[in-house]
Scaffold this motif. Sequence first.
Motif, mmCIF file in Angstrom:
data_model
loop_
_atom_site.group_PDB
_atom_site.id
_atom_site.type_symbol
_atom_site.label_atom_id
_atom_site.label_comp_id
_atom_site.label_asym_id
_atom_site.label_seq_id
_atom_site.Cartn_x
_atom_site.Cartn_y
_atom_site.Cartn_z
ATOM 1 N N SER A 177 0.798 -1.227 0.000
ATOM 2 C CA SER A 177 0.000 0.000 0.000
ATOM 3 C C SER A 177 0.826 1.271 0.000
ATOM 4 N N THR A 178 2.065 1.224 0.536
ATOM 5 C CA THR A 178 2.866 2.441 0.673
ATOM 6 C C THR A 178 4.189 2.408 -0.080
ATOM 7 N N GLY A 179 4.655 1.216 -0.440
ATOM 8 C CA GLY A 179 5.956 1.105 -1.087
ATOM 9 C C GLY A 179 7.119 1.159 -0.114
ATOM 10 N N GLU A 180 6.832 1.213 1.189
ATOM 11 C CA GLU A 180 7.905 1.203 2.187
ATOM 12 C C GLU A 180 8.621 -0.139 2.152
ATOM 13 N N GLU A 181 9.874 -0.138 2.578
ATOM 14 C CA GLU A 181 10.695 -1.348 2.490
ATOM 15 C C GLU A 181 10.491 -2.286 3.675
ATOM 16 N N TRP A 182 9.310 -2.312 4.194
ATOM 17 C CA TRP A 182 8.936 -3.228 5.259
ATOM 18 C C TRP A 182 7.417 -3.359 5.258
ATOM 19 N N TRP A 183 6.944 -4.445 5.836
ATOM 20 C CA TRP A 183 5.494 -4.639 5.946
ATOM 21 C C TRP A 183 5.193 -5.400 7.227
ATOM 22 N N TYR A 184 4.364 -4.795 8.068
ATOM 23 C CA TYR A 184 3.926 -5.417 9.318
ATOM 24 C C TYR A 184 2.403 -5.549 9.269
ATOM 25 N N PRO A 185 1.868 -6.699 9.682
ATOM 26 C CA PRO A 185 0.417 -6.877 9.600
ATOM 27 C C PRO A 185 -0.369 -5.976 10.551
ATOM 28 N N TYR A 186 0.272 -5.552 11.646
ATOM 29 C CA TYR A 186 -0.424 -4.709 12.628
ATOM 30 C C TYR A 186 0.465 -3.532 13.022
ATOM 31 N N PRO A 187 -0.118 -2.356 13.201
ATOM 32 C CA PRO A 187 0.694 -1.171 13.523
ATOM 33 C C PRO A 187 1.459 -1.277 14.835
ATOM 34 N N LEU A 189 3.086 -3.687 15.869
ATOM 35 C CA LEU A 189 4.296 -4.485 15.674
ATOM 36 C C LEU A 189 5.344 -3.744 14.845
ATOM 37 N N ASN A 190 5.003 -2.565 14.370
ATOM 38 C CA ASN A 190 5.880 -1.816 13.473
ATOM 39 C C ASN A 190 6.822 -0.908 14.265
ATOM 40 N N PRO A 191 8.105 -1.255 14.367
ATOM 41 C CA PRO A 191 9.039 -0.444 15.154
ATOM 42 C C PRO A 191 9.292 0.935 14.551
ATOM 43 N N HIS A 192 8.909 1.129 13.285
ATOM 44 C CA HIS A 192 9.072 2.425 12.640
ATOM 45 C C HIS A 192 7.989 3.404 13.090
ATOM 46 N N LYS A 193 6.943 2.900 13.735
ATOM 47 C CA LYS A 193 5.829 3.746 14.152
ATOM 48 C C LYS A 193 5.570 3.702 15.652
ATOM 49 N N VAL A 194 5.951 2.624 16.302
ATOM 50 C CA VAL A 194 5.708 2.476 17.740
ATOM 51 C C VAL A 194 6.766 3.266 18.525
ATOM 52 N N GLU A 197 10.498 2.161 19.351
ATOM 53 C CA GLU A 197 10.901 1.235 18.286
ATOM 54 C C GLU A 197 10.786 -0.230 18.746
ATOM 55 N N TYR A 198 11.862 -1.000 18.632
ATOM 56 C CA TYR A 198 11.762 -2.429 18.935
ATOM 57 C C TYR A 198 11.456 -2.685 20.408
ATOM 58 N N LEU A 199 11.901 -1.791 21.282
ATOM 59 C CA LEU A 199 11.583 -1.960 22.696
ATOM 60 C C LEU A 199 10.090 -1.785 22.924
ATOM 61 N N GLY A 200 9.503 -0.800 22.243
ATOM 62 C CA GLY A 200 8.059 -0.606 22.341
ATOM 63 C C GLY A 200 7.285 -1.783 21.786
ATOM 64 N N VAL A 201 7.751 -2.316 20.654
ATOM 65 C CA VAL A 201 7.120 -3.492 20.060
ATOM 66 C C VAL A 201 7.217 -4.682 21.008
ATOM 67 N N ALA A 202 8.389 -4.831 21.646
ATOM 68 C CA ALA A 202 8.571 -5.929 22.594
ATOM 69 C C ALA A 202 7.553 -5.851 23.719
ATOM 70 N N GLY A 203 7.227 -4.638 24.140
ATOM 71 C CA GLY A 203 6.219 -4.471 25.185
ATOM 72 C C GLY A 203 4.860 -4.988 24.743
ATOM 73 N N TYR A 204 4.488 -4.658 23.508
ATOM 74 C CA TYR A 204 3.213 -5.159 22.986
ATOM 75 C C TYR A 204 3.234 -6.681 22.857
ATOM 76 N N VAL A 205 4.345 -7.230 22.363
ATOM 77 C CA VAL A 205 4.452 -8.683 22.182
ATOM 78 C C VAL A 205 4.328 -9.402 23.522
ATOM 79 N N VAL A 206 5.006 -8.866 24.541
ATOM 80 C CA VAL A 206 4.923 -9.468 25.878
ATOM 81 C C VAL A 206 3.493 -9.379 26.398
ATOM 82 N N GLY A 207 2.859 -8.222 26.196
ATOM 83 C CA GLY A 207 1.480 -8.061 26.657
ATOM 84 C C GLY A 207 0.533 -9.045 26.006
#
Length: 233
Positions: A177-187, A189-194, A197-207
């Motif tokens: 949809s955007t042509g960005e060089e990555w694709w995440y199924p859910y926002p 999980l996207n470290p470019h937006k959370v 970054e990856y630490l924030g994503v890790a928090g969601y994954v743990v939750g």
Amino acid sequence: MKTWWPYVRLASAALGLAAVIAQLSLTLQIAMSDPTPWGSHLPTIWANFFSFFTIDSNVIAAVTFIIAAIWAIRHRRDDEKEPSWLAILLVCASTYMIVTGIVYNTLLRGIELPQGVTVPWSNEVLHVVFPLVLLLDVLFAPRRRALPWSTVFISAIFPLVWAAYTMIRANLVISPSTGEEWWYPYPFLNPHKVPGEYLGVAGYVVGIAVAIIGVACLVVWVGRRRAASVTSA
């Protein structure tokens, strides 16, 4: 209930699969009219579609319901409890679908998507209606078998594999949809937006992992209580 519940499962499975097919059909239509090479690359579109936990959970639940219904219809004249392998499948399917409903309605319900990319009725079936049916199945379906607590760990295998697959694959795929060089199924999980970054994503994954284990414990506990109440009756 023993005589008609299998048909509730079959009808629910048909509705869930119809919702998946309807959304897949629209997704492919959008891809085929996309002018960009990344937005119209059908193998990636197919892979992305079945990389959503929601889609995987609904397919798993539908297939499990069909298997369970066929088994119950074949055993309609006896009072045998569902076999252990089937009971484990039902725990897994119920856990994934209940978590799907919880995550969607707490984290994703308010996120606006471009007009026309989802089928409204399908979206509600996949995220609300079918998860509720799985919850009712946990609470009321006949022939429940008590399972050991180790079943909780079995139910956690698929979500862990899915999370690892998602995070590894994400940076190998161009977003259709955007042509960005990555694709995440859910926002979330996207470290470019959370944030973080990856630490924030890790928090969601743990939750979410905690939610999966918690729901699996609840499903197993309900099954054990219901099986015990039937035995003592």
